[in-house]
Motif scaffolding. Structure first.
Motif, PDB file in Angstrom:
ATOM      1  N   MET A   1       0.851  -1.181   0.000  1.00 56.15           N
ATOM      2  CA  MET A   1       0.000   0.000   0.000  1.00 56.15           C
ATOM      3  C   MET A   1       0.890   1.236   0.000  1.00 56.15           C
ATOM      4  O   MET A   1       1.818   1.339   0.779  1.00 56.15           O
ATOM      5  CB  MET A   1      -0.882  -0.040   1.253  1.00 56.15           C
ATOM      6  N   LYS A  52     -14.384   3.062   4.672  1.00 54.61           N
ATOM      7  CA  LYS A  52     -13.289   2.774   3.744  1.00 54.61           C
ATOM      8  C   LYS A  52     -11.946   3.143   4.365  1.00 54.61           C
ATOM      9  O   LYS A  52     -10.984   2.375   4.295  1.00 54.61           O
ATOM     10  CB  LYS A  52     -13.479   3.520   2.428  1.00 54.61           C
ATOM     11  N   ARG A  55     -10.945   0.604   6.937  1.00 56.53           N
ATOM     12  CA  ARG A  55     -10.490  -0.645   6.319  1.00 56.53           C
ATOM     13  C   ARG A  55      -9.062  -0.484   5.799  1.00 56.53           C
ATOM     14  O   ARG A  55      -8.204  -1.341   6.036  1.00 56.53           O
ATOM     15  CB  ARG A  55     -11.426  -1.047   5.183  1.00 56.53           C
ATOM     16  N   VAL A  56      -8.795   0.614   5.104  1.00 55.75           N
ATOM     17  CA  VAL A  56      -7.459   0.859   4.554  1.00 55.75           C
ATOM     18  C   VAL A  56      -6.427   0.977   5.677  1.00 55.75           C
ATOM     19  O   VAL A  56      -5.328   0.417   5.588  1.00 55.75           O
ATOM     20  CB  VAL A  56      -7.456   2.111   3.650  1.00 55.75           C
ATOM     21  N   ASP A  58      -6.625  -0.321   8.706  1.00 57.08           N
ATOM     22  CA  ASP A  58      -6.446  -1.629   9.337  1.00 57.08           C
ATOM     23  C   ASP A  58      -5.580  -2.539   8.461  1.00 57.08           C
ATOM     24  O   ASP A  58      -4.716  -3.261   8.970  1.00 57.08           O
ATOM     25  CB  ASP A  58      -7.799  -2.264   9.633  1.00 57.08           C
ATOM     26  N   GLU A  59      -5.786  -2.483   7.146  1.00 55.63           N
ATOM     27  CA  GLU A  59      -4.965  -3.281   6.239  1.00 55.63           C
ATOM     28  C   GLU A  59      -3.500  -2.833   6.271  1.00 55.63           C
ATOM     29  O   GLU A  59      -2.594  -3.663   6.276  1.00 55.63           O
ATOM     30  CB  GLU A  59      -5.514  -3.199   4.816  1.00 55.63           C
ATOM     31  N   ALA A  60      -3.275  -1.527   6.288  1.00 52.83           N
ATOM     32  CA  ALA A  60      -1.909  -1.006   6.327  1.00 52.83           C
ATOM     33  C   ALA A  60      -1.224  -1.381   7.642  1.00 52.83           C
ATOM     34  O   ALA A  60      -0.053  -1.736   7.650  1.00 52.83           O
ATOM     35  CB  ALA A  60      -1.912   0.508   6.143  1.00 52.83           C
ATOM     36  N   ALA A  62      -1.981  -4.016   9.450  1.00 50.32           N
ATOM     37  CA  ALA A  62      -1.789  -5.472   9.418  1.00 50.32           C
ATOM     38  C   ALA A  62      -0.497  -5.836   8.684  1.00 50.32           C
ATOM     39  O   ALA A  62       0.179  -6.798   9.057  1.00 50.32           O
ATOM     40  CB  ALA A  62      -2.987  -6.153   8.767  1.00 50.32           C
ATOM     41  N   GLU A  63      -0.146  -5.059   7.666  1.00 48.60           N
ATOM     42  CA  GLU A  63       1.107  -5.293   6.943  1.00 48.60           C
ATOM     43  C   GLU A  63       2.319  -5.131   7.849  1.00 48.60           C
ATOM     44  O   GLU A  63       3.389  -5.655   7.560  1.00 48.60           O
ATOM     45  CB  GLU A  63       1.221  -4.340   5.752  1.00 48.60           C
ATOM     46  N   GLN A  64       2.147  -4.406   8.944  1.00 49.46           N
ATOM     47  CA  GLN A  64       3.221  -4.180   9.916  1.00 49.46           C
ATOM     48  C   GLN A  64       3.044  -5.041  11.161  1.00 49.46           C
ATOM     49  O   GLN A  64       3.720  -4.839  12.164  1.00 49.46           O
ATOM     50  CB  GLN A  64       3.283  -2.705  10.296  1.00 49.46           C
ATOM     51  N   SER A  67      -2.686  -3.640  14.492  1.00 47.91           N
ATOM     52  CA  SER A  67      -4.107  -3.497  14.156  1.00 47.91           C
ATOM     53  C   SER A  67      -4.723  -2.366  14.961  1.00 47.91           C
ATOM     54  O   SER A  67      -4.159  -1.908  15.945  1.00 47.91           O
ATOM     55  CB  SER A  67      -4.864  -4.802  14.443  1.00 47.91           C
TER      56      SER A  67
END
Length: 69
Positions: A1, A52, A55-56, A58-60, A62-64, A67
């Motif tokens: 991302m 939105k 969600r973005v 939380d996803e970013a 999660a990549e690290q 949460s």
């Protein structure tokens, strides 16, 4: 991302949109890592931070390996 590396002082993901970015920065959240553990409901209460953006974020996180709270 993709991060907002073209905007000094913040690494919030581009995908959250300008209104959410402005709301988070105004609330003192300029770095993605600062959002780790923050309740999603607390962020959603900020004007401009919608589903939105949550969600973005939380996803970013999660990549690290992090949460939202």
């Amino acid at each position: 991302m993709a991060n907002e590396s073209d905007r000094p002082g913040t690494d919030l993901p581009r995908g959250i949109g300008a209104p959410a970015t402005r709301a988070l920065v105004a609330a003192g959240y300029t770095r993605l890592a600062q959002l780790a553990g923050v309740p999603a409901g607390e962020l959603a209460a900020l004007h401009g931070v919608g589903p939105k953006a949550l969600r973005v974020l939380d996803e970013a996180l999660a990549e690290q390996g992090l949460s939202l709270g």
